[in-house]
Design a protein around this motif. Structure first.
Motif, PDB file in Angstrom:
ATOM      1  N   LEU A  87       0.844  -1.199   0.000  1.00 28.84           N
ATOM      2  CA  LEU A  87       0.000   0.000   0.000  1.00 28.84           C
ATOM      3  C   LEU A  87       0.874   1.242   0.000  1.00 28.84           C
ATOM      4  O   LEU A  87       1.645   1.461   0.940  1.00 28.84           O
ATOM      5  CB  LEU A  87      -0.915  -0.009   1.226  1.00 28.84           C
ATOM      6  N   PRO A  88       0.795   2.096  -1.028  1.00 31.40           N
ATOM      7  CA  PRO A  88       1.596   3.324  -1.041  1.00 31.40           C
ATOM      8  C   PRO A  88       1.141   4.280   0.051  1.00 31.40           C
ATOM      9  O   PRO A  88      -0.031   4.256   0.467  1.00 31.40           O
ATOM     10  CB  PRO A  88       1.346   3.898  -2.440  1.00 31.40           C
ATOM     11  N   PRO A  89       2.035   5.135   0.550  1.00 35.14           N
ATOM     12  CA  PRO A  89       1.685   6.018   1.682  1.00 35.14           C
ATOM     13  C   PRO A  89       0.552   6.976   1.375  1.00 35.14           C
ATOM     14  O   PRO A  89      -0.183   7.372   2.291  1.00 35.14           O
ATOM     15  CB  PRO A  89       3.003   6.753   1.976  1.00 35.14           C
ATOM     16  N   GLN A  90       0.376   7.380   0.119  1.00 28.10           N
ATOM     17  CA  GLN A  90      -0.702   8.318  -0.195  1.00 28.10           C
ATOM     18  C   GLN A  90      -2.085   7.692  -0.066  1.00 28.10           C
ATOM     19  O   GLN A  90      -3.088   8.408   0.009  1.00 28.10           O
ATOM     20  CB  GLN A  90      -0.520   8.902  -1.601  1.00 28.10           C
ATOM     21  N   LEU A  91      -2.147   6.350  -0.038  1.00 24.23           N
ATOM     22  CA  LEU A  91      -3.434   5.667   0.162  1.00 24.23           C
ATOM     23  C   LEU A  91      -3.617   5.200   1.596  1.00 24.23           C
ATOM     24  O   LEU A  91      -4.680   4.678   1.956  1.00 24.23           O
ATOM     25  CB  LEU A  91      -3.545   4.460  -0.776  1.00 24.23           C
ATOM     26  N   PHE A  92      -2.592   5.384   2.426  1.00 24.55           N
ATOM     27  CA  PHE A  92      -2.673   4.921   3.812  1.00 24.55           C
ATOM     28  C   PHE A  92      -3.693   5.755   4.582  1.00 24.55           C
ATOM     29  O   PHE A  92      -3.773   6.968   4.427  1.00 24.55           O
ATOM     30  CB  PHE A  92      -1.305   5.040   4.468  1.00 24.55           C
ATOM     31  N   GLY A  93      -4.479   5.110   5.406  1.00 25.04           N
ATOM     32  CA  GLY A  93      -5.484   5.794   6.200  1.00 25.04           C
ATOM     33  C   GLY A  93      -6.867   5.789   5.591  1.00 25.04           C
ATOM     34  O   GLY A  93      -7.822   6.212   6.237  1.00 25.04           O
ATOM     35  N   ARG A  94      -7.001   5.294   4.355  1.00 22.28           N
ATOM     36  CA  ARG A  94      -8.324   5.258   3.724  1.00 22.28           C
ATOM     37  C   ARG A  94      -9.153   4.073   4.184  1.00 22.28           C
ATOM     38  O   ARG A  94     -10.356   4.021   3.918  1.00 22.28           O
ATOM     39  CB  ARG A  94      -8.177   5.224   2.199  1.00 22.28           C
ATOM     40  N   CYS A  95      -8.534   3.098   4.815  1.00 26.05           N
ATOM     41  CA  CYS A  95      -9.272   1.945   5.316  1.00 26.05           C
ATOM     42  C   CYS A  95      -8.637   1.499   6.619  1.00 26.05           C
ATOM     43  O   CYS A  95      -7.490   1.860   6.928  1.00 26.05           O
ATOM     44  CB  CYS A  95      -9.280   0.797   4.305  1.00 26.05           C
ATOM     45  N   ALA A  96      -9.373   0.723   7.375  1.00 26.88           N
ATOM     46  CA  ALA A  96      -8.901   0.230   8.665  1.00 26.88           C
ATOM     47  C   ALA A  96      -9.277  -1.235   8.801  1.00 26.88           C
ATOM     48  O   ALA A  96     -10.113  -1.758   8.034  1.00 26.88           O
ATOM     49  CB  ALA A  96      -9.497   1.044   9.815  1.00 26.88           C
TER      50      ALA A  96
END
Length: 390
Positions: free
Chosen positions: A196-205
């Motif tokens: 998962l690239p850092p720019q997509l991190f935090g979009r799901c849990a």
């Protein structure tokens, strides 16, 4: 019951100490996935990172997750893979075309005994060149197929964690480069984490049902769409809050506690700065204050999830503080001399008791590398209590 608990916005951010006020509603919330902070502090997660639990498909089961470590193409971007493949092709071409003649020219000037020894060197170099040509060509073909035929996967998020970092420079914390994203699509009890690239991190849990688009060979995720928020959803993704009932615990059992949340939050967050916590845990943090009967500050990482919590339990909850202190004392506790009336560290938790009975409790969440910094953080927090806590 879940919807009723979600109707109280403060409930998800209550610390474990508020069990003295909310009683069995707090464990109810933990079972139903509505106690974000409390569950994180006491590590009520989905299990071991390599064998987490999944409820995808309607039945709980364990899924074995593999986290690639030595895949040179894992999580890499297409330009990076093509560049490396081009370098391999160039190096392979040079070795195949020039290495044997170069070794022959060198051998001609050597004695006959050494001349014979150069033959294996020439063969090894030639073989390496062939391998580089094959590997570079294969990488170009697979990258092209990755770009042309992306894969779409729908499933439940099992685990999200940091995979790679790069240096942030002098006096700066490391910067995330890639995260592991483990998703159970229900087809097998085994899976391999995606990159998962850092720019997509935090979009799901963890617990969310998502649809991801990714590249099969590099396993790099291109898009993430949350289809349904799960048990570990974030505040921003929750359903609309239901009106609080007149007989709810928030109105009947804890008006004074919740009414003093702002004062408690200001007190706790004034004991440590985000810069101090960032240096200790190794990632940039922000303050996520959680109101409750005991003052709590939660310092969240890049995804907003808590990485360190700080509680200030005043003398009105001294009985609960003593219970917490006694429950945490084990044979592995290490005293911290010169801090308050008494202070100690036990694993990911640190405790300090002040002369007036106030307890300062600190807890790391999924940051074992930062344990060595707990005594210094505790000492800093306690040194500021006289200026902050009245």
């Amino acid at each position: 019951v879940r919807d009723w608990l979600r109707g109280h916005e403060a409930f998800a951010d209550l610390p474990p100490a508020t069990v003295a006020v909310w009683d069995r509603y707090l464990p109810y919330g933990a079972a139903l996935g509505t106690t974000r902070t409390a569950s994180a502090v006491i590590d009520l997660g989905l299990g071991d990172r390599r064998r987490p639990w999944s409820s995808y498909g309607g039945m709980w089961r364990r899924v074995r997750v593999r986290y690639p470590r030595f895949w040179p193409h894992y999580g890499q971007t297409a330009p990076a893979l093509l560049f490396r493949a081009a370098l391999a092709l160039i190096a392979g071409y040079l070795l195949v075309s020039w290495w044997r003649s170069f070794v022959g020219d060198v051998a001609s000037s050597l004695p006959d005994a050494l001349d014979r020894a150069t033959d294996p060197v020439a063969l090894v170099g030639f073989g390496l060149g062939v391998a580089l040509l094959v590997g570079g060509g294969y990488a170009i073909i697979r990258t092209a197929l990755d770009l042309a035929t992306p894969v779409t996967v729908t499933g439940q998020v099992l685990w999200v964690e940091l995979a790679k970092t790069k240096s942030g420079g002098e006096d700066s914390p490391p910067q995330p480069v890639l995260y592991h994203l483990a998703v159970d699509d229900g087809t097998s009890d085994r899976t391999t984490a995606w990159g998962l690239p850092p720019q997509l991190f935090g979009r799901c849990a963890a617990g969310d049902t998502v649809t991801i688009t990714a590249r099969r060979w590099s396993r790099r995720v291109s898009t993430v769409t949350v289809d349904q928020s799960g048990a570990w959803d974030r505040v921003g993704d929750r359903e609309a809050a239901a009106p609080a009932q007149e007989d709810s615990p928030a109105q009947t059992g804890s008006p004074a506690a919740l009414g003093s949340a702002e004062a408690g939050r200001n007190a706790a967050t004034s004991l440590l700065t985000v810069e101090e916590v960032s240096r200790a845990v190794g990632v940039p943090v922000t303050v996520v204050a959680a109101p409750g009967a005991a003052a709590l500050a939660a310092f969240g990482g890049p995804d907003g999830k808590p990485v360190l919590t700080l509680q200030v339990i005043n003398s009105r909850l001294l009985r609960l503080a003593r219970f917490l202190a006694g429950a945490q004392r084990t044979g592995s506790t290490r005293p911290v001399p010169g801090v308050g009336a008494e202070a100690w560290v036990d694993g990911d938790r640190a405790f300090a008791r002040l002369p007036d009975g106030t307890m300062v409790v600190m807890g790391l969440i999924d940051r074992p590398d930062a344990r060595e910094h707990l005594p210094e953080l505790l000492k800093t927090a306690v040194s500021r209590t006289s200026q902050v806590i009245r």
